[in-house]
Design an enzyme around this catalytic site. Structure first.
Site, PDB file in Angstrom:
ATOM      1  N   GLU A 268      12.646  -8.750 -51.424  1.00 17.12           N
ATOM      2  CA  GLU A 268      12.617  -8.208 -50.071  1.00 17.12           C
ATOM      3  C   GLU A 268      13.581  -8.986 -49.186  1.00 17.12           C
ATOM      4  OE1 GLU A 268       9.529  -7.586 -46.318  1.00 17.12           O
ATOM      5  OE2 GLU A 268       8.780  -8.270 -48.260  1.00 17.12           O
TER       6      GLU A 268
ATOM      7  N   ASP B 159      -0.808 -28.129 -56.429  1.00 17.19           N
ATOM      8  CA  ASP B 159      -0.632 -28.962 -55.242  1.00 17.19           C
ATOM      9  C   ASP B 159      -1.068 -30.390 -55.576  1.00 17.19           C
ATOM     10  OD1 ASP B 159      -0.610 -30.162 -52.740  1.00 17.19           O
ATOM     11  OD2 ASP B 159      -1.508 -28.437 -51.728  1.00 17.19           O
TER      12      ASP B 159
ATOM     13  N   HIS C  72      -3.588 -24.251 -55.457  1.00 21.65           N
ATOM     14  CA  HIS C  72      -4.096 -25.411 -54.732  1.00 21.65           C
ATOM     15  C   HIS C  72      -5.618 -25.514 -54.757  1.00 21.65           C
ATOM     16  CE1 HIS C  72      -4.410 -22.223 -51.697  1.00 21.65           C
ATOM     17  NE2 HIS C  72      -5.289 -22.975 -51.063  1.00 21.65           N
TER      18      HIS C  72
ATOM     19  N   ARG D 170      -4.907 -14.628 -41.703  1.00 29.29           N
ATOM     20  CA  ARG D 170      -3.497 -14.848 -41.343  1.00 29.29           C
ATOM     21  C   ARG D 170      -2.712 -13.544 -41.378  1.00 29.29           C
ATOM     22  NH1 ARG D 170      -2.713 -20.346 -44.930  1.00 29.29           N
ATOM     23  NH2 ARG D 170      -3.483 -21.835 -43.394  1.00 29.29           N
TER      24      ARG D 170
ATOM     25  N   GLU E 285      10.323 -17.785 -47.150  1.00 26.62           N
ATOM     26  CA  GLU E 285      10.501 -16.396 -46.742  1.00 26.62           C
ATOM     27  C   GLU E 285      11.923 -16.107 -46.257  1.00 26.62           C
ATOM     28  OE1 GLU E 285       7.485 -15.346 -43.921  1.00 26.62           O
ATOM     29  OE2 GLU E 285       5.845 -15.525 -45.387  1.00 26.62           O
TER      30      GLU E 285
ATOM     31  N   LYS F  82      -3.872  -9.983 -51.144  1.00 26.54           N
ATOM     32  CA  LYS F  82      -4.509 -10.992 -51.945  1.00 26.54           C
ATOM     33  C   LYS F  82      -5.961 -10.675 -52.174  1.00 26.54           C
ATOM     34  CE  LYS F  82      -3.598 -14.101 -48.554  1.00 26.54           C
ATOM     35  NZ  LYS F  82      -3.494 -15.487 -48.008  1.00 26.54           N
TER      36      LYS F  82
ATOM     37  N   LYS G 153      -1.925 -32.834 -53.862  1.00 24.03           N
ATOM     38  CA  LYS G 153      -3.050 -33.371 -53.107  1.00 24.03           C
ATOM     39  C   LYS G 153      -4.359 -32.618 -53.367  1.00 24.03           C
ATOM     40  CE  LYS G 153      -2.137 -30.726 -48.860  1.00 24.03           C
ATOM     41  NZ  LYS G 153      -1.007 -29.935 -49.411  1.00 24.03           N
TER      42      LYS G 153
END
Length: 445
Positions: free
Chosen positions: A241, A152, A127, A370, A319, A393, A154
């Site tokens: 997972e 993405d 994105h 997050r 998830e 990340k 947008k």
């Protein structure tokens, strides 16, 4: 040290210039041969010489955990201005494919016959930051694999244009045929993966064995050759997972919707019906390594499609969808390994390394976003020893030497034929067979 720091300040910080100067002394083969020249190991005798892509810090010492070098890199990053190229500049570079291949060194890897016989399909969900996306693509790119990029819808036009320019130089990379307006934790995120899965399953050029989905912020910890060896050991088993977590029930017992004005997932305060076909809802990662048979099942089985429809108004279905297909043994989902108690075997969860903050994990030398660690230079020593294929990340503009040094480390591994020891994975994937061999060895001795 003083002289070293003084010299460092006079080094150009332009990323593109650094790349050019680090590769200008390489003998460049015909760039048009990138698709076809790796089909014979006789053509693959590249010099197995370690090269430094980063010159103002010593990446080897950082990865070895040298505190002095890590401290020096941390201090340097506070003062140095990193002038990364923009999406528009990347687009301009990709207008000339020959120059693009040469600057970014897409020819710097060895492909074995084992890899050629075991192609992999990848999807990249992106994105922003074409520069970081290209860096990930370059790390995992091989001419015999196939890659779907979902942008993405947008996102800024500069991102769309830059990615479109890059993939014109790479015939086995394409943009998803259908793009979604992706909203974090919404169904659109899962749909983006599904779109790429459909495209890849109908891609006629490559009969891939496994599908791996990636966000742009991941980076590989294993070379393509190493991933192939591990996937061959899995022998059709997926690395997904999947577990049962009552604490996450709020995600699937209430109805949610994607608000296009706020670009957030919001609760409707309407109770949902139970999942179809007597399924237990599982919780897991949005990312995994999926066998081709699993992908076919997820896209074509009527019960799987009923579940997919049911997840449309849940929270973060990316998830739960894969995890639910895996945790319900009565579905007969292909590629799932179960323990004696009938739950998915967690020993084969080896796709993505994530350091979660809410689990009281102090082991993050970067920062938590997050509740997920964005890795820094102090994390590299641990990461290079982990079992997972990828780490999530990195931000290319946060502690830049972290990603730059990992790139140098992987870059050099990809250009060698050093043996990769599989004994750890053999023991992990098939512990019973491993112990039989251990006992046999004892008897023979």
């Amino acid at each position: 040290m003083v002289q070293r720091r003084f010299t460092t300040f006079f080094i150009s910080s332009s990323f593109s210039i650094i790349l050019i100067f680090t590769i200008h002394n390489i003998v460049w083969r015909n760039p048009h041969s990138i698709v076809g020249s790796f089909n014979k190991e006789a053509d693959l005798n590249l010099q197995s010489v370690r090269r430094r892509l980063v010159h103002d810090v010593d990446c080897r010492r950082i990865i070895e955990g040298d505190d002095t070098e890590i401290f020096f890199a941390a201090e340097l990053m506070k003062r140095k201005e990193f002038n990364f190229i923009t999406d528009d500049e990347l687009r301009e570079l990709a207008q000339n494919c020959e120059m693009f291949f040469k600057i970014f060194d897409y020819n710097r890897f060895i492909v074995s016959q084992e890899e050629l016989d075991f192609p992999i399909a990848f999807s990249l969900i992106v994105h922003k930051n074409a520069v970081q996306i290209e860096r990930l693509l370059r790390a995992i790119y091989r001419p015999h694999n196939v890659y779907c990029i979902h942008i993405d819808r947008k996102a800024d036009s500069s991102l769309h244009d830059a990615i479109a320019a890059v993939i014109k130089c790479l015939p086995n990379v394409f943009i998803a045929s259908k793009l979604e307006n992706v909203i974090y934790a919404g169904y659109s995120r899962l749909q983006a993966d599904i779109n790429c899965m459909y495209d890849l399953l109908h891609y006629s050029g490559v009969k891939w064995k496994y599908f791996i989905n990636l966000p742009a912020q991941e980076y590989p910890l294993k070379t393509n050759a190493e991933i192939v060896k591990i996937l061959k050991l899995l022998n059709g088993t997926c690395s997904i997972e999947s577990k049962y977590h009552k604490v996450f029930h709020y995600r699937v017992t209430q109805s949610y919707w994607e608000n296009p004005k706020t670009l957030k997932v919001e609760r409707r305060y309407l109770r949902k019906s139970p999942p179809p076909h007597n399924m237990t809802v599982g919780k897991g990662s949005a990312y995994g390594a999926f066998s081709r048979r699993f992908v076919e099942f997820a896209l074509n089985d009527e019960r799987a499609q009923d579940l997919l429809k049911w997840t449309e108004d849940t929270y973060s279905p990316d998830e739960t969808f894969w995890a639910t297909l895996a945790i319900n043994k009565h579905l007969g989902t292909p590629g799932i390994k179960y323990t004696a108690s009938g739950v998915p075997d967690r020993r084969v969860w080896m796709t993505t390394n994530v350091a979660w903050g809410y689990r009281g994990n102090p082991g993050c030398f970067g920062q938590y976003v997050r509740e997920v660690c964005v890795y820094g230079v102090g994390d590299l020593q641990r990461l290079v020893t982990e079992r997972e294929f990828f780490a999530n990340k990195f931000y290319h503009d946060f502690q830049p030497y972290a990603l730059m040094c990992l790139e140098e480390w992987l870059f050099n591994k990809s250009a060698t034929t050093l043996p990769f020891e599989l004994y750890y994975y053999k023991k992990l994937i098939n512990p019973t067979r491993y112990m039989i061999r251990v006992n046999l060895k004892k008897r023979l001795n």
